[in-house]
Motif scaffolding. Sequence first.
Motif, PDB file in Angstrom:
ATOM      1  N   ASP A  73       0.974  -1.174   0.111  1.00 40.17           N
ATOM      2  CA  ASP A  73      -0.023   0.137   0.135  1.00 40.17           C
ATOM      3  C   ASP A  73       0.876   1.421  -0.166  1.00 40.17           C
ATOM      4  O   ASP A  73       0.251   2.276   0.097  1.00 40.17           O
ATOM      5  CB  ASP A  73      -0.948   0.035   0.922  1.00 40.17           C
ATOM      6  CG  ASP A  73      -2.239  -0.938   0.841  1.00 40.17           C
ATOM      7  OD1 ASP A  73      -2.457  -1.332  -0.157  1.00 40.17           O
ATOM      8  OD2 ASP A  73      -2.725  -1.466   2.071  1.00 40.17           O
ATOM      9  N   ILE A  74       2.138   1.152  -0.085  1.00 37.19           N
ATOM     10  CA  ILE A  74       3.008   2.127  -0.224  1.00 37.19           C
ATOM     11  C   ILE A  74       4.091   2.114  -1.228  1.00 37.19           C
ATOM     12  O   ILE A  74       4.570   0.975  -1.421  1.00 37.19           O
ATOM     13  CB  ILE A  74       3.803   2.641   1.141  1.00 37.19           C
ATOM     14  CG1 ILE A  74       2.800   2.885   2.320  1.00 37.19           C
ATOM     15  CG2 ILE A  74       4.562   3.646   0.913  1.00 37.19           C
ATOM     16  CD1 ILE A  74       3.319   3.072   3.526  1.00 37.19           C
ATOM     17  N   SER A 100       0.970   6.652  -1.011  1.00 34.86           N
ATOM     18  CA  SER A 100       0.095   5.697  -0.211  1.00 34.86           C
ATOM     19  C   SER A 100      -1.241   5.574  -0.573  1.00 34.86           C
ATOM     20  O   SER A 100      -2.049   6.485  -1.058  1.00 34.86           O
ATOM     21  CB  SER A 100       0.201   6.241   1.272  1.00 34.86           C
ATOM     22  OG  SER A 100      -0.720   5.310   1.987  1.00 34.86           O
TER      23      SER A 100
END
Length: 107
Positions: A73-74, A100
């Motif tokens: 997710d980043i 993000s």
Amino acid sequence: VGSTLDAGIFAATDNRSRLYATNALREEMETIRRTSFDTVVAYGASSAFTNDQVTHLDSGSGTRGIVDSFGADIKKVTLTVSWTSRRGQSLNQSITTYVSRKGLNGS
């Protein structure tokens, strides 16, 4: 006097090219920041970009490098602009940021 003048011209040209490269990176970084996370991911691990600033550079090109960082997710995004100097040298400038899925505040 001639060699000093020639060196000054080279320096001015190199500085102008660095300014174009810096502006190209800033412009693309703003585009990345306004783009949804899913669209950034869809660019893939490596992709090209161009903008008005890149077109001012001799043999100018821009690339995006996107890799997982701290989980899926980043993403770590590295933008690089490459060009050829007046002397024929290959030059480049880069800038890195993180994006993000949940935004900066995690919500």
